[in-house]
Design a protein around this motif. Structure first.
Motif, PDB file in Angstrom:
ATOM      1  N   HIS A  12       0.594   6.417  -3.351  1.00 49.20           N
ATOM      2  CA  HIS A  12       0.457   5.035  -2.874  1.00 49.20           C
ATOM      3  C   HIS A  12       1.437   4.119  -3.612  1.00 49.20           C
ATOM      4  CE1 HIS A  12      -1.960   1.169  -2.260  1.00 49.20           C
ATOM      5  NE2 HIS A  12      -1.412   1.471  -1.110  1.00 49.20           N
ATOM      6  N   ARG A  13       1.577   4.307  -4.930  1.00 47.30           N
ATOM      7  CA  ARG A  13       2.562   3.523  -5.713  1.00 47.30           C
ATOM      8  C   ARG A  13       3.974   3.773  -5.200  1.00 47.30           C
ATOM      9  NH1 ARG A  13      -0.532   4.798 -10.128  1.00 47.30           N
ATOM     10  NH2 ARG A  13       0.813   6.509 -10.747  1.00 47.30           N
ATOM     11  N   ARG A  14       4.304   5.040  -4.930  1.00 50.47           N
ATOM     12  CA  ARG A  14       5.640   5.374  -4.410  1.00 50.47           C
ATOM     13  C   ARG A  14       5.876   4.682  -3.062  1.00 50.47           C
ATOM     14  NH1 ARG A  14       5.837  11.870  -5.163  1.00 50.47           N
ATOM     15  NH2 ARG A  14       5.627  11.860  -7.409  1.00 50.47           N
ATOM     16  N   ALA A  15       4.856   4.692  -2.206  1.00 50.30           N
ATOM     17  CA  ALA A  15       5.004   4.074  -0.873  1.00 50.30           C
ATOM     18  C   ALA A  15       5.209   2.570  -1.000  1.00 50.30           C
ATOM     19  CB  ALA A  15       3.759   4.366  -0.020  1.00 50.30           C
ATOM     20  N   ARG A  16       4.507   1.925  -1.923  1.00 51.04           N
ATOM     21  CA  ARG A  16       4.665   0.464  -2.100  1.00 51.04           C
ATOM     22  C   ARG A  16       6.029   0.142  -2.694  1.00 51.04           C
ATOM     23  NH1 ARG A  16      -0.687  -0.138  -4.953  1.00 51.04           N
ATOM     24  NH2 ARG A  16       0.724  -0.348  -6.674  1.00 51.04           N
TER      25      ARG A  16
ATOM     26  N   ARG B  52      -7.495  12.266  -6.459  1.00 54.42           N
ATOM     27  CA  ARG B  52      -7.527  10.805  -6.690  1.00 54.42           C
ATOM     28  C   ARG B  52      -6.239  10.356  -7.377  1.00 54.42           C
ATOM     29  NH1 ARG B  52     -12.543  10.710  -7.981  1.00 54.42           N
ATOM     30  NH2 ARG B  52     -12.227  11.336 -10.124  1.00 54.42           N
ATOM     31  N   ARG B  53      -5.814  11.106  -8.381  1.00 53.64           N
ATOM     32  CA  ARG B  53      -4.593  10.780  -9.123  1.00 53.64           C
ATOM     33  C   ARG B  53      -3.370  10.872  -8.207  1.00 53.64           C
ATOM     34  NH1 ARG B  53      -4.136  10.629 -14.732  1.00 53.64           N
ATOM     35  NH2 ARG B  53      -2.020  10.207 -15.333  1.00 53.64           N
ATOM     36  N   ALA B  54      -3.287  11.934  -7.393  1.00 58.93           N
ATOM     37  CA  ALA B  54      -2.166  12.087  -6.459  1.00 58.93           C
ATOM     38  C   ALA B  54      -2.153  10.955  -5.443  1.00 58.93           C
ATOM     39  CB  ALA B  54      -2.264  13.437  -5.745  1.00 58.93           C
ATOM     40  N   SER B  55      -3.324  10.544  -4.997  1.00 60.20           N
ATOM     41  CA  SER B  55      -3.431   9.453  -4.031  1.00 60.20           C
ATOM     42  C   SER B  55      -2.860   8.160  -4.611  1.00 60.20           C
ATOM     43  CB  SER B  55      -4.902   9.274  -3.639  1.00 60.20           C
ATOM     44  OG  SER B  55      -5.040   8.307  -2.650  1.00 60.20           O
ATOM     45  N   ARG B  56      -3.213   7.865  -5.856  1.00 53.45           N
ATOM     46  CA  ARG B  56      -2.678   6.661  -6.518  1.00 53.45           C
ATOM     47  C   ARG B  56      -1.163   6.772  -6.696  1.00 53.45           C
ATOM     48  NH1 ARG B  56      -7.415   7.054  -9.926  1.00 53.45           N
ATOM     49  NH2 ARG B  56      -6.112   7.996 -11.524  1.00 53.45           N
ATOM     50  N   THR B  57      -0.685   7.942  -7.110  1.00 58.03           N
ATOM     51  CA  THR B  57       0.753   8.147  -7.328  1.00 58.03           C
ATOM     52  C   THR B  57       1.529   7.968  -6.032  1.00 58.03           C
ATOM     53  OG1 THR B  57       0.344   9.669  -9.159  1.00 58.03           O
ATOM     54  CG2 THR B  57       2.491   9.844  -8.069  1.00 58.03           C
TER      55      THR B  57
ATOM     56  N   VAL C  84       1.347   5.905   2.833  1.00 58.35           N
ATOM     57  CA  VAL C  84       1.719   7.115   2.092  1.00 58.35           C
ATOM     58  C   VAL C  84       2.316   8.161   3.022  1.00 58.35           C
ATOM     59  CG1 VAL C  84       0.000   6.814   0.265  1.00 58.35           C
ATOM     60  CG2 VAL C  84      -0.574   8.158   2.291  1.00 58.35           C
ATOM     61  N   THR C  85       2.980   9.129   2.425  1.00 60.89           N
ATOM     62  CA  THR C  85       3.570  10.230   3.171  1.00 60.89           C
ATOM     63  C   THR C  85       2.489  11.008   3.923  1.00 60.89           C
ATOM     64  OG1 THR C  85       4.917  12.228   3.009  1.00 60.89           O
ATOM     65  CG2 THR C  85       3.445  11.780   1.158  1.00 60.89           C
TER      66      THR C  85
ATOM     67  N   PRO D 241       2.221  17.326   4.195  1.00 63.29           N
ATOM     68  CA  PRO D 241       1.244  18.039   3.366  1.00 63.29           C
ATOM     69  C   PRO D 241       1.867  18.701   2.137  1.00 63.29           C
ATOM     70  CG  PRO D 241       1.584  19.189   5.448  1.00 63.29           C
ATOM     71  CD  PRO D 241       2.326  17.893   5.539  1.00 63.29           C
ATOM     72  N   ALA D 242       3.133  19.105   2.214  1.00 60.86           N
ATOM     73  CA  ALA D 242       3.785  19.711   1.049  1.00 60.86           C
ATOM     74  C   ALA D 242       3.972  18.687  -0.067  1.00 60.86           C
ATOM     75  CB  ALA D 242       5.124  20.322   1.441  1.00 60.86           C
ATOM     76  N   GLU D 243       4.312  17.456   0.292  1.00 60.15           N
ATOM     77  CA  GLU D 243       4.427  16.404  -0.730  1.00 60.15           C
ATOM     78  C   GLU D 243       3.076  16.136  -1.377  1.00 60.15           C
ATOM     79  OE1 GLU D 243       6.794  12.849  -0.012  1.00 60.15           O
ATOM     80  OE2 GLU D 243       7.696  13.882   1.722  1.00 60.15           O
TER      81      GLU D 243
END
Length: 156
Positions: free
Chosen positions: A150-154, A143-148, A31-32, A35-37
């Motif tokens: 992570h999906r973008r990174a994959r 938690r929701r931002a972490s999943r989002t 993931v990025t 911190p702003a993202e």
């Protein structure tokens, strides 16, 4: 033995808060580290869990009853980035809110530090129920931002 470290730009903005909390979550792989993202993903209205959006809608309906202004779309806009933290500040008539979203790439953690300074009886009345649910709301949004993210990174 070194002194313990407990620092955040949120405490520079509000050195003596009436309320403070820190929520920490492991960084997913890839993931990025910006911190702003992270702040944008955490506070994106579209990305918030449904129950959190419902709570914000309820907030908007109730706050005028005690003379607190409704929220504005830019309330959770990043004001600045310093080092590992993106800072959001929201001074208002009833309270002064600050949130610093920090990313620690070495420890592989993301941290959300919130500080609040209350103003008068409206601030105390408004914040009484908010402080009870605040940690749960922030954990859910993180938690929701972490999943989002992570999906973008994959997907890259």
């Amino acid at each position: 033995m070194s002194e313990p470290r407990f620092d955040s730009l949120a405490f520079d903005e509000i050195p003596r808060p009436h309320f403070a909390d820190v929520i920490v979550r492991p960084l997913p792989p890839g993931v990025t580290l910006d911190p702003a993202e992270w702040a944008d993903a955490i506070f994106s209205p579209e990305g918030a869990p449904r129950w959190v959006r419902a709570a914000f809608i309820l907030r908007e309906a109730l706050v005028p009853l005690i003379g607190v202004p409704r929220g504005s779309p830019d309330t959770f806009t990043v004001a600045r980035v310093e080092g590992e933290e993106a800072v959001i500040v929201a001074p208002d008539t009833h309270l002064f809110f600050c949130c610093a979203v920090g990313v620690d790439p070495r420890r592989r953690l993301v941290r959300v530090t919130t500080t609040v300074r209350l103003h008068g009886w409206r601030g105390r009345l408004y914040f009484a129920p908010v402080k009870l649910v605040h940690p749960v709301v922030v954990q859910s949004m993180l938690r929701r931002a972490s999943r989002t993210l992570h999906r973008r990174a994959r997907a890259r």
